[in-house]
Design an enzyme around this catalytic site. Structure first.
Site, PDB file in Angstrom:
ATOM      1  N   ARG A  38       0.806  -1.167  -0.376  1.00  0.00           N
ATOM      2  CA  ARG A  38       0.329   0.194   0.297  1.00  0.00           C
ATOM      3  C   ARG A  38       0.881   1.546   0.179  1.00  0.00           C
ATOM      4  O   ARG A  38       1.701   0.605   0.135  1.00  0.00           O
ATOM      5  CB  ARG A  38      -1.104   0.005   1.139  1.00  0.00           C
ATOM      6  CG  ARG A  38      -0.271  -0.032   2.719  1.00  0.00           C
ATOM      7  CD  ARG A  38      -0.126   1.305   2.940  1.00  0.00           C
ATOM      8  NE  ARG A  38       0.510   2.000   4.549  1.00  0.00           N
ATOM      9  CZ  ARG A  38       2.010   1.804   4.632  1.00  0.00           C
ATOM     10  NH1 ARG A  38       2.797   2.166   3.044  1.00  0.00           N
ATOM     11  NH2 ARG A  38       3.092   1.898   5.665  1.00  0.00           N
ATOM     12  N   HIS A  45       1.082   8.409  11.247  1.00  0.00           N
ATOM     13  CA  HIS A  45       1.138   7.492  12.892  1.00  0.00           C
ATOM     14  C   HIS A  45      -0.317   7.706  13.433  1.00  0.00           C
ATOM     15  O   HIS A  45       0.243   8.353  14.395  1.00  0.00           O
ATOM     16  CB  HIS A  45       2.326   8.021  13.508  1.00  0.00           C
ATOM     17  CG  HIS A  45       3.856   8.051  12.910  1.00  0.00           C
ATOM     18  ND1 HIS A  45       4.177   6.744  13.577  1.00  0.00           N
ATOM     19  CD2 HIS A  45       4.490   8.136  12.117  1.00  0.00           C
ATOM     20  CE1 HIS A  45       5.366   5.748  12.989  1.00  0.00           C
ATOM     21  NE2 HIS A  45       5.471   6.883  11.373  1.00  0.00           N
ATOM     22  N   ASP A  47      -2.333   5.590  12.961  1.00  0.00           N
ATOM     23  CA  ASP A  47      -3.347   3.958  13.554  1.00  0.00           C
ATOM     24  C   ASP A  47      -3.633   4.102  14.182  1.00  0.00           C
ATOM     25  O   ASP A  47      -4.513   3.564  15.339  1.00  0.00           O
ATOM     26  CB  ASP A  47      -3.346   2.865  11.948  1.00  0.00           C
ATOM     27  CG  ASP A  47      -2.166   2.573  12.631  1.00  0.00           C
ATOM     28  OD1 ASP A  47      -0.937   3.292  12.404  1.00  0.00           O
ATOM     29  OD2 ASP A  47      -1.891   1.873  11.366  1.00  0.00           O
ATOM     30  N   GLY A 142      11.546  -2.878   3.059  1.00  0.00           N
ATOM     31  CA  GLY A 142      12.094  -1.780   3.089  1.00  0.00           C
ATOM     32  C   GLY A 142      12.080  -0.436   2.873  1.00  0.00           C
ATOM     33  O   GLY A 142      12.426   0.661   3.043  1.00  0.00           O
ATOM     34  N   GLY A 144       8.785   0.884   3.425  1.00  0.00           N
ATOM     35  CA  GLY A 144       7.879   2.123   3.720  1.00  0.00           C
ATOM     36  C   GLY A 144       6.751   1.486   2.868  1.00  0.00           C
ATOM     37  O   GLY A 144       5.268   2.220   2.306  1.00  0.00           O
ATOM     38  N   SER A 146       5.035  -1.597   2.640  1.00  0.00           N
ATOM     39  CA  SER A 146       4.406  -2.737   3.571  1.00  0.00           C
ATOM     40  C   SER A 146       4.195  -3.969   2.973  1.00  0.00           C
ATOM     41  O   SER A 146       2.949  -4.685   2.511  1.00  0.00           O
ATOM     42  CB  SER A 146       2.499  -2.088   3.356  1.00  0.00           C
ATOM     43  OG  SER A 146       2.232  -2.455   4.631  1.00  0.00           O
ATOM     44  N   SER A 147       5.115  -4.631   2.673  1.00  0.00           N
ATOM     45  CA  SER A 147       5.304  -5.415   2.200  1.00  0.00           C
ATOM     46  C   SER A 147       5.190  -6.460   3.237  1.00  0.00           C
ATOM     47  O   SER A 147       4.482  -7.843   3.190  1.00  0.00           O
ATOM     48  CB  SER A 147       7.475  -5.448   1.657  1.00  0.00           C
ATOM     49  OG  SER A 147       7.740  -4.998   2.849  1.00  0.00           O
ATOM     50  N   ASP A 198      -1.734  -1.324   7.464  1.00  0.00           N
ATOM     51  CA  ASP A 198      -1.437  -2.038   6.772  1.00  0.00           C
ATOM     52  C   ASP A 198      -1.910  -3.149   6.326  1.00  0.00           C
ATOM     53  O   ASP A 198      -2.521  -3.284   5.671  1.00  0.00           O
ATOM     54  CB  ASP A 198      -0.039  -2.272   6.931  1.00  0.00           C
ATOM     55  CG  ASP A 198       0.869  -0.980   7.247  1.00  0.00           C
ATOM     56  OD1 ASP A 198       0.470   0.680   7.084  1.00  0.00           O
ATOM     57  OD2 ASP A 198       1.997  -1.054   7.877  1.00  0.00           O
TER      58      ASP A 198
HETATM   59  C1  GLA Z   1       3.851   1.602   9.717  1.00  0.00           C
HETATM   60  C2  GLA Z   1       3.011   0.956  10.420  1.00  0.00           C
HETATM   61  C3  GLA Z   1       1.702   1.234   9.994  1.00  0.00           C
HETATM   62  C4  GLA Z   1       1.693   2.304  10.218  1.00  0.00           C
HETATM   63  C5  GLA Z   1       2.643   3.303   9.723  1.00  0.00           C
HETATM   64  C6  GLA Z   1       2.702   4.370   9.878  1.00  0.00           C
HETATM   65  O1  GLA Z   1       3.852   0.972   8.768  1.00  0.00           O
HETATM   66  O2  GLA Z   1       2.739  -1.252   9.785  1.00  0.00           O
HETATM   67  O3  GLA Z   1       0.253   1.107  11.467  1.00  0.00           O
HETATM   68  O4  GLA Z   1       1.521   3.331  12.160  1.00  0.00           O
HETATM   69  O5  GLA Z   1       3.408   2.787   9.800  1.00  0.00           O
HETATM   70  O6  GLA Z   1       1.983   6.014   9.601  1.00  0.00           O
END
Ligand code: GLA
Length: 411
Positions: A38, A45, A47, A142, A144, A146-147, A198
């Site tokens: 995603r 920061h 959720d 890595g 960011g 959401s792997s 995520d």
């Molecule tokens: C990571 C966490 C999520 C969220 C983001 C920041 O991806 O897995 O749950 O807190 O950081 O928004």
């Protein structure tokens, strides 16, 4: 092409089937599950503070293929990843007659083992099944994007298919339960105190839509986001700061402290920035700054979803810049490279907005830009960024799904 060529779902599938045939000649996999990564458009920061997030699914993700095996007496599971550049073992076997605990190694295994362990809590001991699973992901690791959640949700989808018969009647997971299960797996087996964003988006993502998720009650609203004249440009800073996980947990704690000092369970229930100001003297400057970001981001996220719904891209872009500034100044999870990427994007005509996305300390920025200006934006960054960036162009894509291998074979 100035952007990276993205591995398609079909290519991922073909690679996995080849690898399966090489390892198990004359045998066919029967199950295939896919779940996307995603990009979060706004609501960072937020959720784990029970606030709002506004992500979309992307076309890259994780695929798991495999099949059930006969050994019912002594059920075992075999896992193998096709990931390259791994310092640890690429495969392992797990006995599932016993309680499953986090693995010492390989570390990547905890994303699948955590999901399996929590999933099996729903299955009667005499119904546990042996299986083999091959895993491959096209999400940059890595970055960011959401792997890890895509691995968890793909694994869970694989298990849903594997246990479809037994499971159909009283045990079926709802989509929200599935997201929560995968989130718990990450918290308890990978040891990251993350929120549900995520995993939620990996389950619920929908083509042509972004999703406004209310993480207080895990409900969501799809917002149409389909405009051929626009592009979502994701720029990978290719910076990976090692301190991420410790810092992440520290920030979660600061947010919890702030909520407690203000007399609430979480920061979602703080009514306004005035309420925070009134409690400012009772908290440390760091705690104040963290809460300041979360409370203002909550307003920005709701306003952002509304702006996108109204096709007011200028306003959405303004909120993106504000979000980045708040993450930089108050949440302190940006870094020089991400700041530079945002500023370079901002200097290009046709860019509406840009911000860091995901947990921070490196990883990617997300930029909303007119399609006609994408190449200019990429060129500007390439010529001026102090590091080496990679670029991806995404469209909002579908969430986790089962892929019918028979149908694909017939093609
Ligand atoms: C990571 C966490 C999520 C969220 C983001 C920041 O991806 O897995 O749950 O807190 O950081 O928004």
């Amino acid at each position: 092409m100035s952007s990276e060529k993205l591995t398609t779902v079909e290519e991922l599938q073909a690679n996995l089937i080849n690898a399966y045939h090489e390892e198990f000649p004359n045998d066919e996999p029967t199950i295939c599950a896919f779940a996307p990564g995603r990009v979060n458009l706004i609501g960072e920061h937020s959720d784990y503070n029970s606030c709002f997030v506004f992500p979309m699914g992307i076309s890259v993700g994780t695929m798991v293929i495999g099949k059930a095996l006969d050994d019912q007496e002594n059920p075992k599971c075999y896992f193998r990843t096709l990931a390259e550049d791994l310092k640890e073992s690429k495969s392992f076997e797990l006995d599932i007659t016993e309680q499953i605990t986090p693995l010492e190694s390989p570390k990547w295994g905890n994303y699948v083992v955590g999901v399996l362990a929590l999933f099996l809590e729903r299955i009667k001991p005499n119904k546990k099944k042996s299986f083999r699973a091959l895993i491959s992901t096209s999400v940059p690791i890595g970055g960011g994007l959401s792997s890890s959640a895509s691995i968890e949700v793909a694994m869970c989808t694989f298990l849903e298919i594997l246990y479809r018969d037994e499971y159909a009647y009283d045990l079926q997971l709802s989509q929200v339960e599935k997201a929560l299960l995968c989130c718990k797996a990450e918290q308890t087996y990978a040891n990251v105190p993350c929120g549900v964003m995520d995993q939620y988006i990996s389950c619920f993502a929908k083509a042509d839509h972004a999703i406004l998720v209310d993480c207080k009650n895990n409900t969501s609203k799809y917002v149409l986001f389909h405009d051929k004249s626009l592009c979502i440009l994701v720029t990978n800073s290719n910076v990976k700061h090692e301190l991420t996980s410790g810092k992440f947990a520290e920030n979660v704690e600061h947010c919890q402290q702030a909520a407690k000092i203000l007399g609430h369970k979480n920061l979602r229930d703080v009514s306004s920035i005035d309420e925070l100001e009134q409690g400012r003297d009772k908290m440390s400057p760091v705690t104040y700054r963290r809460a300041h970001h979360v409370i203002t981001e909550m307003q920005r996220t709701q306003a952002g979803a509304q702006a996108l719904e109204n096709k007011d891209y200028k306003e959405f872009g303004r909120l993106m810049y504000e979000s980045h500034e708040s993450l930089r100044k108050y949440f302190e999870v940006s870094c020089a490279e991400l700041d530079q990427l945002v500023e370079l994007a901002r200097s290009v005509d046709g860019v509406f907005g840009s911000r860091m996305t995901g947990a921070g300390f490196g990883g990617c920025t997300v930029t909303l830009v007119k399609k006609s200006s994408v190449e200019k934006c990429i060129e500007t960054i390439k010529n001026n960024y102090k590091g080496k960036a990679t670029f991806y162009q995404f469209e909002p894509s579908d969430g986790a799904r089962s892929i019918d291998l028979k149908k694909s074979n017939d093609k």
